[in-house]
Design a protein around this motif. Structure first.
Motif, PDB file in Angstrom:
ATOM      1  N   ALA A 120       0.810  -1.225   0.000  1.00  0.00           N
ATOM      2  CA  ALA A 120       0.000   0.000   0.000  1.00  0.00           C
ATOM      3  C   ALA A 120       0.836   1.264   0.000  1.00  0.00           C
ATOM      4  N   HIS A 121       2.105   1.162   0.392  1.00  0.00           N
ATOM      5  CA  HIS A 121       2.976   2.345   0.437  1.00  0.00           C
ATOM      6  C   HIS A 121       3.682   2.600  -0.891  1.00  0.00           C
ATOM      7  N   GLY A 122       3.381   1.809  -1.912  1.00  0.00           N
ATOM      8  CA  GLY A 122       3.968   2.043  -3.228  1.00  0.00           C
ATOM      9  C   GLY A 122       5.105   1.096  -3.539  1.00  0.00           C
ATOM     10  N   PRO A 123       5.725   1.258  -4.715  1.00  0.00           N
ATOM     11  CA  PRO A 123       6.831   0.387  -5.120  1.00  0.00           C
ATOM     12  C   PRO A 123       7.965   0.402  -4.104  1.00  0.00           C
ATOM     13  N   ILE A 124       8.581  -0.746  -3.895  1.00  0.00           N
ATOM     14  CA  ILE A 124       9.649  -0.853  -2.904  1.00  0.00           C
ATOM     15  C   ILE A 124      10.812   0.081  -3.209  1.00  0.00           C
ATOM     16  N   LEU A 125      11.110   0.311  -4.487  1.00  0.00           N
ATOM     17  CA  LEU A 125      12.248   1.162  -4.827  1.00  0.00           C
ATOM     18  C   LEU A 125      12.001   2.630  -4.508  1.00  0.00           C
ATOM     19  N   GLU A 126      10.765   2.974  -4.122  1.00  0.00           N
ATOM     20  CA  GLU A 126      10.467   4.333  -3.683  1.00  0.00           C
ATOM     21  C   GLU A 126      10.598   4.496  -2.167  1.00  0.00           C
ATOM     22  N   HIS A 127      10.933   3.419  -1.467  1.00  0.00           N
ATOM     23  CA  HIS A 127      11.170   3.521  -0.025  1.00  0.00           C
ATOM     24  C   HIS A 127      12.298   4.516   0.229  1.00  0.00           C
ATOM     25  N   LYS A 128      12.217   5.251   1.309  1.00  0.00           N
ATOM     26  CA  LYS A 128      13.173   6.327   1.572  1.00  0.00           C
ATOM     27  C   LYS A 128      14.616   5.840   1.661  1.00  0.00           C
ATOM     28  N   LEU A 129      14.829   4.592   2.029  1.00  0.00           N
ATOM     29  CA  LEU A 129      16.194   4.068   2.111  1.00  0.00           C
ATOM     30  C   LEU A 129      16.766   3.703   0.752  1.00  0.00           C
ATOM     31  N   LEU A 130      15.904   3.534  -0.247  1.00  0.00           N
ATOM     32  CA  LEU A 130      16.334   3.058  -1.557  1.00  0.00           C
ATOM     33  C   LEU A 130      16.198   4.095  -2.658  1.00  0.00           C
ATOM     34  N   ALA A 131      15.322   5.073  -2.455  1.00  0.00           N
ATOM     35  CA  ALA A 131      14.932   5.976  -3.542  1.00  0.00           C
ATOM     36  C   ALA A 131      16.091   6.778  -4.121  1.00  0.00           C
TER      37      ALA A 131
END
Length: 274
Positions: A120-131
């Motif tokens: 629900a929080h969006g694609p994993i690559l958009e996570h703040k640690l990865l973006a």
């Protein structure tokens, strides 16, 4: 600190145990990591199938239907296979229990992480640690042109730019020194002053060094071991890293050591004149 080669070796080691398998139970004995392990995480992931064990930079990504578990090994962490009757040692903080085996996380300094990113929080690559991570070094787009384009106008030393991880990820301290040696580039050279041709050599060297490190099981300097408990041995064949005062393997000039950003850098003053 485990860098890209060590994390990739770990990913390959756990993949046969976890991919396509149901996570029967997540046992968290210690929640106090760099970022606290969410208290509700064991209940969320129990019974879910790990569709894929992936990696982005130094982060392991366990993909499930409702989200992705993000695992980071921090400064001193490692994952290893254990038997069901193996009692946890001191600093064994997390177990992933599958039908094919148990993966156990050991992290004496607790700088690692076990986090959850729901779909629900969006694609994993958009996570703040990865973006904001740079390109993967084995991405076909990574080449001399990529390095040249993204270093224009950058005054910091090339060694520091490689470590920053915003242009290319995974070139940790050992591997930056080794790559710069292979490319014949002095580690204090301003990144913005390096030519396209020399960046072609550096991009090739980065890929060669990292591929060799993965093939060697990574580097074991302190705590890192592979999932079977084996040590990496890339550092045993290093050209310059940790060889201060020893003769260069190419020209016999004594290897020098300097400190950049509180990290040791090793280089040959003859092979890497500028």
């Amino acid at each position: 600190m485990p860098e890209l080669p060590e994390v990739e070796v770990t990913r390959r080691g756990i993949a046969p145990t976890v991919e396509g398998e149901i996570l029967r139970e997540l046992v968290v004995r210690e929640h106090r990591f760099r970022w606290p392990v969410p208290a509700e995480l064991p209940g969320i992931v129990a019974g879910q199938t790990v569709r894929k064990a992936d990696r982005r930079g130094k982060y392991l990504l366990l993909d499930m239907a409702s989200g992705t578990m993000i695992v980071h090994l921090g400064m001193s962490g490692s994952l290893r296979h254990v038997r069901a009757d193996d009692p946890p040692r001191t600093h064994d903080h997390v177990d992933w229990i599958f039908d094919r085996g148990i993966i156990r996380m050991h992290d004496p300094r607790r700088f690692g992480a076990v986090l959850w990113h729901p779909v629900a929080h969006g694609p994993i690559l958009e996570h703040k640690l990865l973006a904001n991570l740079g390109i993967e070094p084995f991405d076909p787009r990574f080449d001399g042109e990529w390095l040249y384009r993204y270093t224009r106008g950058r005054a910091p030393a090339i060694k520091q730019v490689l470590l920053a991880g915003d242009i290319v990820v995974g070139v940790g301290n050992i591997y930056a020194s080794e790559s710069l040696f292979r490319a014949g580039i002095h580690p204090v050279t301003p990144a913005g002053k390096i030519s396209r041709m020399r960046y072609d050599r550096l991009a090739a060297a980065v890929r060669q060094v990292l591929a060799s490190a993965i093939e060697s099981g990574g580097s074991t300097l302190r705590d890192y071991v592979g999932v079977g408990g084996e040590s990496g041995y890339f550092q045993l064949n290093a050209q310059v890293y940790d060889r201060e005062g020893l003769p260069c393997r190419v020209c016999a000039t004594p290897i020098r050591r300097i400190v950049q950003g509180q990290r040791a850098t090793y280089f040959c003053p003859r092979c890497q004149r500028s």
